[in-house]
Design an enzyme around this catalytic site. Structure first.
Site, PDB file in Angstrom:
ATOM      1  N   GLU A 140     -45.343  18.700  -9.766  1.00 15.95           N
ATOM      2  CA  GLU A 140     -46.490  19.395 -10.366  1.00 15.95           C
ATOM      3  C   GLU A 140     -46.342  20.902 -10.231  1.00 15.95           C
ATOM      4  O   GLU A 140     -46.653  21.650 -11.165  1.00 15.95           O
ATOM      5  CB  GLU A 140     -47.792  18.919  -9.731  1.00 15.95           C
ATOM      6  CG  GLU A 140     -48.207  17.531 -10.177  1.00 15.95           C
ATOM      7  CD  GLU A 140     -49.538  17.098  -9.599  1.00 15.95           C
ATOM      8  OE1 GLU A 140     -50.102  17.815  -8.744  1.00 15.95           O
ATOM      9  OE2 GLU A 140     -50.014  16.029 -10.012  1.00 15.95           O
ATOM     10  N   GLU A 157     -45.585  10.951  -2.810  1.00 17.18           N
ATOM     11  CA  GLU A 157     -46.699  11.893  -2.928  1.00 17.18           C
ATOM     12  C   GLU A 157     -46.186  13.328  -2.824  1.00 17.18           C
ATOM     13  O   GLU A 157     -46.605  14.209  -3.584  1.00 17.18           O
ATOM     14  CB  GLU A 157     -47.755  11.618  -1.858  1.00 17.18           C
ATOM     15  CG  GLU A 157     -49.022  12.423  -2.032  1.00 17.18           C
ATOM     16  CD  GLU A 157     -49.795  12.061  -3.289  1.00 17.18           C
ATOM     17  OE1 GLU A 157     -50.085  12.993  -4.078  1.00 17.18           O
ATOM     18  OE2 GLU A 157     -50.118  10.878  -3.487  1.00 17.18           O
TER      19      GLU A 157
END
Length: 118
Positions: free
Chosen positions: A67, A60
Site C-alpha cells: 500500500e 499483513e
C-alpha cells in the site's frame, strides 16, 4: 555479522511501524497470542498454529508495504492501484480465514475435551 545486525534493525523498524500504525496487525497479533496460549493449555500441536499466525502477520506487513509503494507511485486514484491494494488485502483475508480453519482443526477438538464437552 554487522550486515545482519543492520538488516535486523531495519526489519525491527518495519515491525514497530506495523504495530504502531496498523490496527489490523495489532488485532491479528493479539488473536494469534490467544490462539497460542489456548493451544499450549490444551496441549495441541503448536507448529500449525505458529505457521498460520506467522503467515497472517507476515502478509499483513506485506500488505502495508505494498500500500505504501502504491501510494508513492500513484498518489491519485487509479484502477490498477486499486487492484493491487485489493489483491493484497484479499491475500491477508484469505490467510486469516485459513488460520481460523487451522485453529478449528487443531485446537477445537482438544479444547472441547479439556472443557468436558467431548
Amino acid at each position: 555479522m554487522r550486515r545482519w545486525l543492520r538488516s535486523a534493525t531495519f526489519a525491527l523498524a518495519g515491525l514497530r511501524h506495523g504495530w504502531s500504525t496498523q490496527r489490523n496487525f495489532r488485532i491479528e497479533a493479539v488473536l494469534g497470542m490467544v490462539a497460542l496460549l489456548v493451544a499450549l493449555w490444551v496441549r495441541a500441536p503448536l507448529a500449525p498454529v505458529l505457521l498460520a499466525c506467522g503467515l497472517v502477520l507476515a502478509l499483513e506487513l506485506m500488505n502495508t508495504a505494498l500500500e505504501a509503494v502504491v501510494d508513492l507511485v500513484s498518489p491519485e486514484a487509479h484502477r490498477l492501484a486499486k487492484i493491487a491494494k485489493d489483491a493484497a488485502a484479499g491475500a491477508v483475508l484469505l490467510a486469516c480465514v485459513f488460520a481460523v480453519l487451522v485453529g478449528v482443526a487443531v485446537i477445537l477438538p482438544p479444547l472441547l475435551r479439556q472443557l468436558g464437552i467431548l
